[in-house]
Design a protein around this motif. Structure first.
Motif, short mmCIF file in Angstrom:
data_model
loop_
_atom_site.label_atom_id
_atom_site.label_comp_id
_atom_site.label_asym_id
_atom_site.label_seq_id
_atom_site.Cartn_x
_atom_site.Cartn_y
_atom_site.Cartn_z
N SER A 73 -5.01 14.36 -3.62
CA SER A 73 -3.83 15.17 -3.38
C SER A 73 -3.72 15.42 -1.87
N PRO A 74 -2.51 15.59 -1.34
CA PRO A 74 -2.36 15.70 0.11
C PRO A 74 -2.68 17.09 0.63
N THR A 75 -2.99 17.15 1.90
CA THR A 75 -3.09 18.43 2.59
C THR A 75 -1.68 18.89 2.94
N GLU A 76 -1.55 20.11 3.42
CA GLU A 76 -0.23 20.61 3.80
C GLU A 76 0.36 19.78 4.93
N ALA A 77 -0.49 19.35 5.86
CA ALA A 77 -0.02 18.53 6.98
C ALA A 77 0.43 17.15 6.49
N GLU A 78 -0.28 16.57 5.54
CA GLU A 78 0.08 15.25 5.03
C GLU A 78 1.37 15.28 4.22
N ALA A 79 1.65 16.41 3.59
CA ALA A 79 2.84 16.52 2.75
C ALA A 79 4.09 16.90 3.53
N SER A 80 3.96 17.28 4.79
CA SER A 80 5.11 17.70 5.58
C SER A 80 5.73 16.52 6.33
N TYR A 81 6.96 16.71 6.78
CA TYR A 81 7.70 15.66 7.49
C TYR A 81 7.28 15.62 8.95
N VAL A 82 6.92 14.44 9.42
CA VAL A 82 6.62 14.20 10.83
C VAL A 82 7.30 12.89 11.20
N ARG A 83 8.22 12.93 12.14
CA ARG A 83 8.99 11.75 12.50
C ARG A 83 8.07 10.64 12.99
N ARG A 84 8.24 9.47 12.40
CA ARG A 84 7.47 8.26 12.72
C ARG A 84 5.96 8.50 12.62
N ASP A 130 0.81 -1.22 0.00
CA ASP A 130 0.00 0.00 0.00
C ASP A 130 0.84 1.27 0.00
N ASN A 131 2.15 1.18 -0.24
CA ASN A 131 2.99 2.38 -0.16
C ASN A 131 3.98 2.41 -1.31
N ALA A 132 4.43 3.62 -1.63
CA ALA A 132 5.33 3.81 -2.76
C ALA A 132 6.13 5.09 -2.56
N ALA A 133 7.14 5.28 -3.39
CA ALA A 133 7.96 6.48 -3.38
C ALA A 133 7.89 7.15 -4.74
N SER A 134 7.90 8.48 -4.74
CA SER A 134 7.86 9.24 -5.99
C SER A 134 8.78 10.45 -5.86
N PRO A 135 9.54 10.76 -6.92
CA PRO A 135 10.38 11.95 -6.88
C PRO A 135 9.61 13.22 -7.24
N LEU A 136 8.39 13.09 -7.75
CA LEU A 136 7.64 14.23 -8.25
C LEU A 136 6.38 14.53 -7.45
N LEU A 137 5.68 13.51 -6.98
CA LEU A 137 4.45 13.70 -6.23
C LEU A 137 4.76 13.92 -4.76
N PRO A 138 4.12 14.88 -4.10
CA PRO A 138 4.39 15.13 -2.68
C PRO A 138 4.01 13.92 -1.83
N ASP A 139 4.67 13.80 -0.68
CA ASP A 139 4.31 12.75 0.26
C ASP A 139 2.86 12.93 0.71
N GLY A 140 2.18 11.81 0.94
CA GLY A 140 0.78 11.85 1.33
C GLY A 140 -0.17 11.69 0.16
N THR A 141 0.32 11.85 -1.08
CA THR A 141 -0.54 11.69 -2.26
C THR A 141 -1.00 10.23 -2.38
N VAL A 142 -2.25 10.04 -2.73
CA VAL A 142 -2.81 8.70 -2.91
C VAL A 142 -3.04 8.48 -4.40
N ILE A 143 -2.51 7.39 -4.93
CA ILE A 143 -2.61 7.11 -6.35
C ILE A 143 -3.18 5.71 -6.58
N LEU A 144 -3.68 5.51 -7.79
CA LEU A 144 -4.04 4.17 -8.25
C LEU A 144 -2.98 3.74 -9.25
#
Length: 272
Positions: free
Chosen positions: A136-147, A69-83
């Motif tokens: 698309s993510p919210t600002e909170a979802e796209a920001s870094y939060v440890r663990r 259920d997880n992936a990495a992208s160099p272009l899409l912000p963290d928190g983005t949900v894709i199919l």
């Protein structure tokens, strides 16, 4: 560069000499509903994958290679949900972007090992997938939060003959956002009427790099289908159909010329 700003929306970051610019939240909004092809690979635990540095992800979430259920992208912000949809196998998965990368070649997506297994390309290592941004993510979802812990997404959905059927199933099963709050139906309709829809060309460069397309992909091949059933033909009628048009024209001209030359009645009498 600290993990907190390594993948901020709109920022430019580099790793091993390869640089990317992350889409802004507004740009990612415009990609919701788009679809397109990209080259994807998969990554594993840092103990097994030498290209995956140990430590937390760019979002702060713990990387789980065993979850599809997880992936990495160099272009899409963290928190983005894709199919993600594999047109060769028909497998579809809903993935959340939780990390940066990949950093090699033309690949624009790194899915977890389990996701690659479910999408049917772990043995090949790479695959051309069809993707679409579902949320698309919210600002909170796209920001870094440890663990940090994101709300779960469905992961593998199953096999579907077309991308349209897969995205319909994904939208039905997609979980609500992290806060779990929902507007009443009437209030939500009123707000939707007031808020203009995002323009589709806010970030042409981002869409071009993701190779986004508006036309639906071809359905999964289930074997060769004949457009017309078999029919019996004679050899004489078969040959002209297979001959190129130029060859048929030359043949007709030669036949007519030969007929004219052999028609002695049309020639003047040489003895007169």
């Amino acid at each position: 560069m600290t993990p907190a700003d390594a993948k901020s929306p709109g920022s430019r970051y580099c790793f091993h000499g390869l640089c990317h610019r992350v889409g802004t939240l507004a740009q990612t909004d415009t990609l919701v509903g788009w679809r397109g092809y990209l080259l994807a690979s998969y990554y594993d635990s840092c103990r097994l994958d030498r290209l995956n540095p140990c430590g937390l992800t760019s979002s702060g979430a713990v990387f789980r290679p065993d979850l599809p259920d997880n992936a990495a992208s160099p272009l899409l912000p963290d928190g983005t949900v894709i199919l993600a949809y594999n047109p060769k196998t028909g497998d579809a998965s809903v993935l959340r972007i939780t990390n940066a990368g990949p950093y090699s070649g033309k690949r624009k997506l790194d899915v977890s090992r389990a996701a690659a297994e479910k999408l049917g390309f772990r043995s090949q290592g790479v695959a051309a997938l069809v993707i679409s941004v579902l949320q698309s993510p919210t600002e909170a979802e796209a920001s870094y939060v440890r663990r940090r812990v994101y709300p779960s997404v469905p992961g593998h959905l199953g096999k579907y003959e077309t991308f349209d059927k897969a995205i319909e199933a994904a939208q039905e099963r997609l979980d609500v956002r992290e806060d779990g709050e929902q507007q009443p139906a009437d209030a939500a309709d009123d707000i939707a009427a007031l808020v203009p829809k995002p323009r589709l060309a806010v970030s042409p460069s981002l869409a071009r790099e993701l190779m986004m397309l508006r036309s639906p992909p071809r359905p999964v091949s289930r074997g060769v289908r004949l457009v017309q059933g078999p029919r019996l033909v004679s050899r004489e009628s078969f040959r002209p159909e297979q001959a190129p048009a130029s060859a048929r024209a030359a043949l007709n001209f030669a036949s007519g010329l030969q007929q004219y030359l052999l028609d002695t009645g049309s020639l003047p009498d040489a003895g007169k």
